[in-house]
Design a protein around this motif. Structure first.
Motif, short mmCIF file in Angstrom:
data_model
loop_
_atom_site.label_atom_id
_atom_site.label_comp_id
_atom_site.label_asym_id
_atom_site.label_seq_id
_atom_site.Cartn_x
_atom_site.Cartn_y
_atom_site.Cartn_z
N LYS A 268 7.29 83.41 -21.45
CA LYS A 268 7.60 82.63 -20.23
C LYS A 268 7.57 80.86 -21.56
O LYS A 268 8.16 79.99 -20.67
CB LYS A 268 6.94 82.36 -19.15
CG LYS A 268 6.62 83.45 -18.69
CD LYS A 268 6.46 83.18 -17.05
CE LYS A 268 6.36 84.53 -16.18
NZ LYS A 268 5.36 84.10 -14.94
N HIS A 269 7.50 81.01 -22.59
CA HIS A 269 7.37 79.87 -23.47
C HIS A 269 9.15 79.15 -23.35
O HIS A 269 10.37 79.96 -23.02
CB HIS A 269 7.69 79.94 -24.91
CG HIS A 269 5.58 79.76 -24.73
ND1 HIS A 269 5.39 79.36 -24.80
CD2 HIS A 269 4.72 80.59 -25.46
CE1 HIS A 269 4.41 78.94 -25.04
NE2 HIS A 269 3.65 80.71 -26.08
N ALA A 270 9.60 78.21 -23.28
CA ALA A 270 11.14 77.49 -23.78
C ALA A 270 10.42 77.09 -25.13
O ALA A 270 9.95 77.66 -26.02
CB ALA A 270 10.45 75.41 -23.19
N LYS A 271 12.21 77.84 -25.26
CA LYS A 271 12.42 78.33 -26.75
C LYS A 271 12.18 77.23 -28.12
O LYS A 271 12.80 76.00 -27.77
CB LYS A 271 14.02 79.33 -26.60
CG LYS A 271 14.02 80.40 -26.28
CD LYS A 271 15.17 81.27 -26.35
CE LYS A 271 15.13 82.48 -25.34
NZ LYS A 271 16.80 82.53 -25.53
N GLY A 272 11.69 77.49 -29.18
CA GLY A 272 11.61 76.63 -30.11
C GLY A 272 10.59 75.67 -29.50
O GLY A 272 10.92 74.83 -31.01
N LYS A 273 9.71 75.47 -29.27
CA LYS A 273 9.09 74.91 -28.68
C LYS A 273 7.45 74.40 -29.44
O LYS A 273 6.33 75.28 -29.04
CB LYS A 273 8.59 74.51 -26.86
CG LYS A 273 7.43 72.86 -26.78
CD LYS A 273 7.54 73.44 -25.58
CE LYS A 273 8.87 72.92 -24.95
NZ LYS A 273 9.12 71.25 -24.94
N GLY A 274 7.47 74.32 -30.77
CA GLY A 274 6.27 74.70 -31.48
C GLY A 274 5.06 73.66 -31.44
O GLY A 274 5.35 72.61 -30.41
N ALA A 275 4.15 73.76 -31.35
CA ALA A 275 2.77 72.83 -31.53
C ALA A 275 2.80 71.68 -32.02
O ALA A 275 3.73 71.36 -33.04
CB ALA A 275 1.87 74.23 -31.77
N ARG A 276 2.64 70.66 -31.12
CA ARG A 276 2.66 68.84 -31.03
C ARG A 276 1.74 69.19 -32.09
O ARG A 276 0.29 69.12 -31.55
CB ARG A 276 2.91 68.74 -29.99
CG ARG A 276 2.78 66.88 -30.30
CD ARG A 276 4.00 66.11 -28.81
NE ARG A 276 2.77 66.49 -28.46
CZ ARG A 276 1.62 66.00 -27.53
NH1 ARG A 276 1.10 65.20 -29.22
NH2 ARG A 276 0.41 65.94 -26.68
N ARG A 277 1.73 68.24 -33.17
CA ARG A 277 0.39 67.59 -33.89
C ARG A 277 0.22 66.13 -33.50
O ARG A 277 1.02 65.73 -33.65
CB ARG A 277 0.84 68.19 -35.83
CG ARG A 277 0.69 69.65 -35.71
CD ARG A 277 1.44 69.79 -37.67
NE ARG A 277 1.56 70.96 -37.94
CZ ARG A 277 0.08 71.29 -38.44
NH1 ARG A 277 -0.78 70.45 -39.19
NH2 ARG A 277 0.52 72.87 -39.21
#
Length: 295
Positions: free
Chosen positions: A28-37
């Motif tokens: 259920k993730h939004a595509k392309g949303k990586g972990a924000r540093r």
């Protein structure tokens, strides 16, 4: 301040923030949303051997359970000043810690087939020792401030005892998934969220003990906590020393963001405003608690 005998000196830990992977690993993730540093806004060195983190209190203090096989203690720290303000010894069987808004500190114990929850005043005076049916794995405080949810390693799998800290009695026991590693109650204690080691969250009705839903948050669940306003769930997950936190919108049960967490993070709590998280990072040589922005 009363020192805890046998515990190693507090040592600072420089932890590298690292993503646990992109959000595409979760259905259920939004595509392309990586972990924000994000850089930590505070780093508090805590005692080596730290294994559990209590919730941040309104006075800016938090408790940490730390130690080794021969000595265990609860240490209290001031987030603003980055200092230890108190400590006291607890049973060597201690596995978990939490703190009620009243200042009562609860410590979960895991013995040989049995368990208990010990209650202490903030200064370390033991108030009570409440036996529970099975060894304690984790603790969480209810939204009413007086209920303690006790995750136990039961003989048939895992279960949660719902303990009233005032009467010191368990009102009910909720069977949960056999791989549950952490639990968090909803804001008004109507639901209980249980995080599976595989990265699935099950939802249980506290009134009936029945599982009423589930959703995926990724792989390798470690810990979870509810946001202060009750609308989001923060889920710590990852393999090895690599960690990140999924931010889940409970209205849609969708992962709306991912925040990179300190390597070796083992425990998670929400900040008071909902804009920060506290994360306990612990490795063999040192440990610290980092405050990280989440919004």
């Amino acid at each position: 301040m009363r020192a805890v005998l046998g515990l190693a000196l507090t040592v600072g830990l420089s932890v590298t923030l690292a993503a646990c992977g992109s959000s595409t690993s979760v259905a259920k993730h939004a595509k392309g949303k990586g972990a924000r540093r994000a850089l930590p806004t505070a780093i508090v060195p805590v005692s080596r051997g730290a294994e559990a983190l209590g919730p941040l209190q309104s006075n800016g203090l938090f408790a940490v359970l730390a130690g080794n096989a021969s000595a265990q203690g609860v240490f209290t720290y001031d987030l603003a000043n980055h200092t230890e303000v108190d400590s006291f010894s607890v049973s060597n069987l201690a596995t978990s810690v939490t703190e009620l808004p009243s200042g009562v500190i609860a410590v979960g114990l895991a013995g040989n087939g049995v368990g208990a929850v010990d209650l202490y005043s903030g200064s370390g005076h033991q108030i009570a020792s409440i036996p529970v049916a099975d060894p304690v794995r984790a603790l969480a405080v209810g939204g009413d401030g007086a209920t303690i949810y006790v995750l136990m390693n039961s003989s048939g799998g895992r279960a949660v005892a719902v303990l009233d800290a005032t009467t010191r009695l368990a009102s009910t026991t909720i069977p949960v998934d056999s791989q549950t590693v952490a639990v968090a109650p909803s804001l008004h204690d109507h639901e209980l969220y249980g995080l599976d080691a595989t990265g699935s969250v099950s939802v249980y009705a506290t009134s009936t003990g029945q599982r009423i839903g589930s959703f995926a948050v990724g792989h390798s669940g470690v810990d979870l906590v509810l946001s202060p306003n009750g609308t989001q769930l923060y889920v710590l997950k990852g393999r090895g020393g690599i960690r990140n936190v999924a931010v889940v919108d409970l209205a849609t049960e969708r992962d709306i963001a991912a925040v990179a967490a300190p390597a070796g993070s083992v425990s998670l709590q929400a900040g008071l405003s909902g804009h920060h998280l506290l994360e306990l990072a612990s490795i063999a040589s040192a440990a610290n608690v980092q405050e990280l922005p989440v919004s």
